[in-house]
Design an enzyme around this catalytic site. Structure first.
Site, PDB file in Angstrom:
ATOM      1  CG  ASP A 185      -2.828   7.112  -3.314  1.00 32.86           C
ATOM      2  OD1 ASP A 185      -3.884   6.712  -3.315  1.00 32.86           O
ATOM      3  OD2 ASP A 185      -2.216   6.955  -2.393  1.00 32.86           O
ATOM      4  CE  LYS A 236      -6.340   8.839  -2.997  1.00 30.77           C
ATOM      5  NZ  LYS A 236      -7.405   8.282  -2.347  1.00 30.77           N
ATOM      6  CG  HIS A 296      -1.880   1.014   1.204  1.00 28.00           C
ATOM      7  ND1 HIS A 296      -2.211   1.670   2.154  1.00 28.00           N
ATOM      8  CD2 HIS A 296      -3.003   1.466   0.171  1.00 28.00           C
ATOM      9  CE1 HIS A 296      -3.333   2.667   1.942  1.00 28.00           C
ATOM     10  NE2 HIS A 296      -3.721   2.417   0.809  1.00 28.00           N
ATOM     11  NE  ARG A 297      -1.907   5.792   1.125  1.00 33.86           N
ATOM     12  CZ  ARG A 297      -2.402   6.344   1.932  1.00 33.86           C
ATOM     13  NH1 ARG A 297      -1.748   7.315   2.836  1.00 33.86           N
ATOM     14  NH2 ARG A 297      -3.669   6.536   2.417  1.00 33.86           N
ATOM     15  CG  HIS A 325      -3.250   9.484   0.254  1.00 35.18           C
ATOM     16  ND1 HIS A 325      -4.040  10.218   1.357  1.00 35.18           N
ATOM     17  CD2 HIS A 325      -4.053   8.597  -0.052  1.00 35.18           C
ATOM     18  CE1 HIS A 325      -5.131   9.618   1.746  1.00 35.18           C
ATOM     19  NE2 HIS A 325      -5.241   8.409   0.865  1.00 35.18           N
ATOM     20  CD  GLU A 354      -2.999   2.515  -3.210  1.00 35.36           C
ATOM     21  OE1 GLU A 354      -4.210   3.055  -3.495  1.00 35.36           O
ATOM     22  OE2 GLU A 354      -2.218   2.832  -2.780  1.00 35.36           O
ATOM     23  CD  GLU A 409      -6.934   5.635  -4.343  1.00 38.38           C
ATOM     24  OE1 GLU A 409      -6.369   5.036  -3.654  1.00 38.38           O
ATOM     25  OE2 GLU A 409      -8.157   6.433  -4.103  1.00 38.38           O
ATOM     26  CG  ASP A 463      -0.321   0.934   5.739  1.00 39.55           C
ATOM     27  OD1 ASP A 463      -0.447   0.922   4.339  1.00 39.55           O
ATOM     28  OD2 ASP A 463      -0.936   1.377   6.484  1.00 39.55           O
TER      29      ASP A 463
HETATM   30  O1  G3P Z   1      -6.627   1.762  -3.167  1.00 36.86           O
HETATM   31  C1  G3P Z   1      -6.841   1.249  -1.729  1.00 36.86           C
HETATM   32  C2  G3P Z   1      -6.891   2.599  -0.713  1.00 36.86           C
HETATM   33  O2  G3P Z   1      -5.559   3.182  -0.933  1.00 36.86           O
HETATM   34  C3  G3P Z   1      -7.970   3.569  -0.770  1.00 36.86           C
HETATM   35  O3  G3P Z   1      -8.021   4.513   0.068  1.00 36.86           O
HETATM   36  O4  G3P Z   1      -7.446   6.576   1.122  1.00 36.86           O
HETATM   37  O5  G3P Z   1      -5.759   5.042   1.408  1.00 36.86           O
HETATM   38  O6  G3P Z   1      -6.113   5.972  -0.747  1.00 36.86           O
HETATM   39  P1  G3P Z   1      -6.749   5.412   0.512  1.00 36.86           P
HETATM   40 CA    CA Z   2      -4.604   4.804  -2.229  1.00 32.81          CA
END
Ligand code: G3P
Ligand code: CA
Length: 229
Positions: free
Chosen positions: A39, A106, A10-11, A52, A37, A104, A224
């Site tokens: 953003d 945004k 995640h990120r 993000h 992943e 993702e 994470d």
């Molecule tokens: O893509 C999963 C998750 O990252 C979505 O929420 O706010 O962490 O970008 P957020």
């Molecule tokens: Ca995200």
């Protein structure tokens, strides 16, 4: 991707290192994730940056809204231990088609800007289209992306339980439902699978939750701390 279970950083590896940075993506790859992943959002001067929050204040030494800031200013910011905000191109150059990247979207306008870059990397930089997954909570942008490239895999991000469960994603021709752990249920998972959709769950940082979700049959998890997966 043809795997039973997808481990998603995640990120990058946000739990260990400044999120959405090249250093974070490097750490995730060293851990051995199947996917990363990130953003993306547009800044004032039109570049797509990997970041993000809407504002830079929490995650950097700067101040202001990303959409009101110039790229030169954004690229001068420190997001932790001297790391800088990468562009989408810098991120793709670093990952270099080694694994799946979940981009993702945004904010408005991100679908076209992302499509232009992704399509360039597929045509000119030997990236496999299968190594991209485009997701968003903004289903208008997601639909717009699918219109630009009907074969692109899309993930419908949800932080709720729609009355028709996964129907919304099936209607959009999605590859996956990317669902918050807060709303996961066996009914939702079964419904998504019946419709031919993968269920990817965010953001899961406890071993107990990971074991529980795996036993429920989810197809992938965003963490994470991706070494826990
Ligand atoms: O893509 C999963 C998750 O990252 C979505 O929420 O706010 O962490 O970008 P957020
Ligand atoms: Ca995200």
């Amino acid at each position: 991707m043809n795997k039973d279970f997808i481990k998603i950083g995640h990120r990058g590896a946000k739990g260990y290192i400044a999120e959405n940075t090249i250093e974070s993506f490097k750490r995730a790859i060293e851990i051995g994730v199947d996917a990363i992943e990130i953003d993306v959002q547009l800044c004032k001067t039109g570049e797509l940056i990997v970041f993000h929050d809407n504002r830079v204040d929490r995650l950097s030494n700067g101040s202001g809204m990303v959409c009101e800031l110039d790229f030169d200013y954004l690229s001068s910011l420190d997001v932790g231990n001297g790391s800088i905000i990468p562009t989408l191109e810098e991120t793709l150059d670093f990952i270099d088609n080694r694994l799946l990247i979940n981009i993702e979207l945004k904010g408005m306008g991100t679908s076209k800007a992302t499509y232009d870059i992704v399509d360039f990397y597929i045509r000119n930089r030997n990236w496999d289209k299968g190594n991209f997954l485009i997701s968003s909570f903004n289903h208008i942008e997601l639909k717009a992306y699918k219109k630009l490239d009907s074969e692109m895999k899309i993930g419908v991000l949800l932080s709720c339980i729609p009355t028709d469960y996964a129907l919304i994603a099936e209607k959009m021709g999605a590859y996956s439902i990317n669902l918050s752990i807060e709303f996961i249920s066996q009914e939702f998972i079964d419904d998504a699978h019946k419709r031919g959709l993968l269920v990817l769950v965010y953001t899961v940082n406890s071993t107990d939750d990971i074991l529980r979700l795996k036993s429920m049959g989810v197809d992938g998890i965003f963490s994470d701390f991706p070494d826990l997966l």
